[in-house]
Design a protein around this motif. Structure first.
Motif, PDB file in Angstrom:
ATOM      1  N   LYS A  56       0.790  -1.453   0.147  1.00  0.00           N
ATOM      2  CA  LYS A  56      -0.081  -0.007   0.038  1.00  0.00           C
ATOM      3  C   LYS A  56       0.959   1.253  -0.058  1.00  0.00           C
ATOM      4  CE  LYS A  56      -3.515  -1.885   2.246  1.00  0.00           C
ATOM      5  NZ  LYS A  56      -3.229  -3.563   2.141  1.00  0.00           N
ATOM      6  N   THR A  57       2.052   1.039   0.312  1.00  0.00           N
ATOM      7  CA  THR A  57       2.946   2.202   0.674  1.00  0.00           C
ATOM      8  C   THR A  57       4.103   2.403  -0.600  1.00  0.00           C
ATOM      9  OG1 THR A  57       4.426   2.181   2.200  1.00  0.00           O
ATOM     10  CG2 THR A  57       1.968   2.302   3.206  1.00  0.00           C
ATOM     11  N   GLU A  58       4.715   3.141  -0.730  1.00  0.00           N
ATOM     12  CA  GLU A  58       5.859   3.299  -1.132  1.00  0.00           C
ATOM     13  C   GLU A  58       7.047   2.898  -0.517  1.00  0.00           C
ATOM     14  OE1 GLU A  58       8.054   6.409  -4.727  1.00  0.00           O
ATOM     15  OE2 GLU A  58       7.099   7.619  -2.192  1.00  0.00           O
ATOM     16  N   GLU A  59       7.108   3.347   0.755  1.00  0.00           N
ATOM     17  CA  GLU A  59       7.948   2.463   1.235  1.00  0.00           C
ATOM     18  C   GLU A  59       8.551   1.009   1.353  1.00  0.00           C
ATOM     19  OE1 GLU A  59      11.167   2.370   3.898  1.00  0.00           O
ATOM     20  OE2 GLU A  59      10.892   4.176   2.628  1.00  0.00           O
ATOM     21  N   GLU A  60       6.777   0.018   1.101  1.00  0.00           N
ATOM     22  CA  GLU A  60       6.881  -0.929   1.032  1.00  0.00           C
ATOM     23  C   GLU A  60       7.355  -1.694  -0.581  1.00  0.00           C
ATOM     24  OE1 GLU A  60       3.456  -3.002   3.068  1.00  0.00           O
ATOM     25  OE2 GLU A  60       2.301  -1.227   2.071  1.00  0.00           O
ATOM     26  N   TYR A  61       7.600  -1.074  -1.321  1.00  0.00           N
ATOM     27  CA  TYR A  61       7.925  -1.321  -2.521  1.00  0.00           C
ATOM     28  C   TYR A  61       9.549  -1.225  -2.530  1.00  0.00           C
ATOM     29  CZ  TYR A  61       3.833  -1.711  -4.908  1.00  0.00           C
ATOM     30  OH  TYR A  61       2.465  -2.152  -5.248  1.00  0.00           O
ATOM     31  N   ARG A  62       9.913   0.535  -1.699  1.00  0.00           N
ATOM     32  CA  ARG A  62      11.405   0.393  -1.301  1.00  0.00           C
ATOM     33  C   ARG A  62      11.795  -0.568  -0.901  1.00  0.00           C
ATOM     34  NH1 ARG A  62      14.387   4.722  -2.269  1.00  0.00           N
ATOM     35  NH2 ARG A  62      12.377   6.198  -2.236  1.00  0.00           N
ATOM     36  N   VAL A  63      11.210  -1.011  -0.051  1.00  0.00           N
ATOM     37  CA  VAL A  63      12.501  -2.169   0.743  1.00  0.00           C
ATOM     38  C   VAL A  63      12.032  -3.381  -0.030  1.00  0.00           C
ATOM     39  CG1 VAL A  63      11.845  -3.956   2.980  1.00  0.00           C
ATOM     40  CG2 VAL A  63      11.683  -1.090   3.052  1.00  0.00           C
ATOM     41  N   ALA A  64      10.799  -3.891  -0.419  1.00  0.00           N
ATOM     42  CA  ALA A  64      11.181  -5.031  -1.416  1.00  0.00           C
ATOM     43  C   ALA A  64      11.786  -5.157  -2.676  1.00  0.00           C
ATOM     44  CB  ALA A  64       9.367  -5.116  -2.297  1.00  0.00           C
ATOM     45  N   ILE A  65      12.335  -3.481  -3.601  1.00  0.00           N
ATOM     46  CA  ILE A  65      13.380  -3.405  -4.408  1.00  0.00           C
ATOM     47  C   ILE A  65      14.534  -3.761  -3.785  1.00  0.00           C
ATOM     48  CG2 ILE A  65      14.165  -1.612  -5.874  1.00  0.00           C
ATOM     49  CD1 ILE A  65      11.582  -0.580  -6.156  1.00  0.00           C
TER      50      ILE A  65
END
Length: 493
Positions: A56-65
């Motif tokens: 839901k958040t951009e931070e989650e995507y950043r961590v995953a990347i």
């Protein structure tokens, strides 16, 4: 198969929990990231990737990347990045991708300036509070491009937009050095002075106020001060230079080595020849043979002639040799070197097994690693010293590159600098662990050098670098000649 499924199930559960505690995700999976098998790493990557639909958040995507990057899962990482950029077109991930792909790859100041203006228009600084450093990186790079093209006015203009004082010197110093190298001392001097004064501010803070930012800023003190004082010395402003140096010695005595070259010149310029002689002797005894002309001059002034100089010089070199011999004892290792078979720049296979019977010098490096590059003139000189010795082989292992076009960049770098190195690409992953060669050798930071004897055993391991060509030559000679001799187990308890 059951074992694989069990691992995957546990990792998926770990990932589900980690989504609730994102900052700890790396820590929770550190064991797998650092020591896991290829199966475990692939399972972790699958678990991370499967969680995309719940983000839901951009931070989650950043961590995953970042996790997928660490796991070397390029395709999955790119897939998640595309989704994130589409979902958050005005977010920091999209901005960072534009900066990396467009701004940093732009050729020349005009193209970079155009890309910079687009960054500012689409992702204004005011909307990313706390991320000023990202923009400072861009400004420093842009200023550097203008400086290389001789446009000091534009370079200075963009440097003036930087906001993070603790990092500012990292933009001002290289631009100042570039302008200085081009002979523009008028433009270079104020930039170098700012870098020096910023570093001095942080280095002189009370110890309890020195956080990581302050310590980082302090690291540039010797370099910026040496460059600025170099200008003063060339102008004949010896007293002013000496005042700044001795002020530095008071607050940062650990910077003495970095200031030695400008210190002795300032002492010579103010007539304090005995003090200059003492510093010059120490520099020469550390392998800085480029100061010999000044050493001879001061020696003659103090002694009335050159009588006895050759004996004195031999004593200093003997002192250096003994110092290196003692120093390399701390680097001693004795264990079988991991086998490898890597491709060189011509696409030919080079293996450690094929080099049995030779002393092999491995130098792990990357095009972005300044300490690595800083040591290359010395390594080139050392290689040249052994060019007629068929029993010694130097290999420069290119590792940890960050750009997809790393092979093209490596070839360009080697050709541009005319280095006669045998370069191997460290991009062959172990099928069991997914590790590249650097990991097999236990490399945790570069530059890292290994000296392997004729039987395939690692005899010495050293990290760090110096730009001192003569020292590197002497150190490499001691290491290589020692590796040629049979290993003798130390009797020290």
């Amino acid at each position: 198969m059951k074992k694989y499924l069990s691992v995957a199930f546990l990792l998926t559960a770990s990932w589900s929990y980690a989504q609730q505690n994102t900052p700890n995700l790396f820590q929770q999976n550190r064991e797998i990231l650092e020591n896991g098998t290829l199966v475990q790493k692939d399972s972790l990557a699958d678990a991370v990737y499967s969680g995309v639909k719940n983000y839901k958040t951009e931070e989650e995507y950043r961590v995953a990347i970042n996790m997928l990057r660490t796991l070397s899962q390029e395709e999955k990482m790119e897939s998640v990045s595309k989704i994130a950029k589409k979902k958050f077109p005005k977010g920091s991930l999209t901005r960072d991708a534009f900066i990396t792909d467009v701004f940093y790859n732009a050729e020349g100041s005009e193209a970079k300036e155009k890309a910079y203006n687009e960054v500012i228009k689409k992702w204004p600084v005011k909307k990313f509070s706390g991320e000023e450093l990202t923009y400072d990186y861009v400004l420093a790079n842009l200023a550097g491009a203008f400086a290389k093209e001789g446009d000091a006015e534009k370079a200075t203009q963009y440097l003036g937009k930087m906001q993070e004082r603790f990092w500012r010197g990292n933009g001002y110093l290289p631009v100042g050095q570039t302008l200085l190298a081009a002979g523009d001392t008028t433009a270079a001097a104020p930039l170098l002075k700012v870098a020096m004064e910023d570093a001095y501010y942080y280095i002189s803070l009370p110890e309890e106020q020195k956080d990581n930012k302050a310590r980082f800023a302090s690291m540039g003190y010797a370099s910026s001060m040496s460059a600025y004082i170099g200008i003063l010395v060339n102008r004949g402003s010896y007293a002013e230079a000496l005042d700044l140096i001795e002020k530095a010695m008071t607050v940062a005595p650990e910077q003495a080595d970095g200031l030695s070259n400008v210190y002795y010149k300032s002492l010579m310029g103010t007539g304090r020849k005995l003090e200059a002689y003492n510093i010059l002797s120490k520099l020469y005894a550390k392998g800085q043979f480029n100061v010999e002309d000044d050493l001879k001059k001061v020696y003659t002034d103090l002694n009335g002639s050159m009588k006895g100089y050759e004996r004195f010089n031999a004593g200093l070199k003997n002192e250096l040799t003994k110092s290196i011999q003692e120093h390399i004892k701390e680097m001693t290792v004795y264990k079988p070197a991991p086998s490898f078979e890597l491709l060189n720049l011509q696409g030919e296979k080079v293996s450690l097994a094929s080099l049995k019977g030779k002393v092999v010098v491995l130098d792990f490096w990357a095009t972005w690693c300044q300490p690595c590059i800083r040591s290359f003139p010395g390594m080139q000189a050392a290689q040249e010293m052994y060019k007629d010795d068929s029993n010694v082989q130097f290999l420069f292992i290119n590792t940890w590159e960050r750009d997809k076009e790393y092979k093209k960049n490596v070839v360009s770098f080697i050709e541009r600098n005319n280095y006669p190195f045998e370069v191997l690409y460290d991009d062959q992953k172990d099928p069991q662990t997914g590790q590249v060669m650097a990991a097999k050798f236990g490399v945790q930071g570069i530059p890292a050098k290994f000296i392997i004897d004729a039987e395939g055993n690692i005899r010495y391991f050293l990290t760090g670098s110096t730009p001192n060509v003569d020292y590197i030559k002497m150190e490499m000679k001691e290491l290589i000649e020692s590796a040629k001799r049979p290993y003798i187990q130390s009797t020290k308890s």
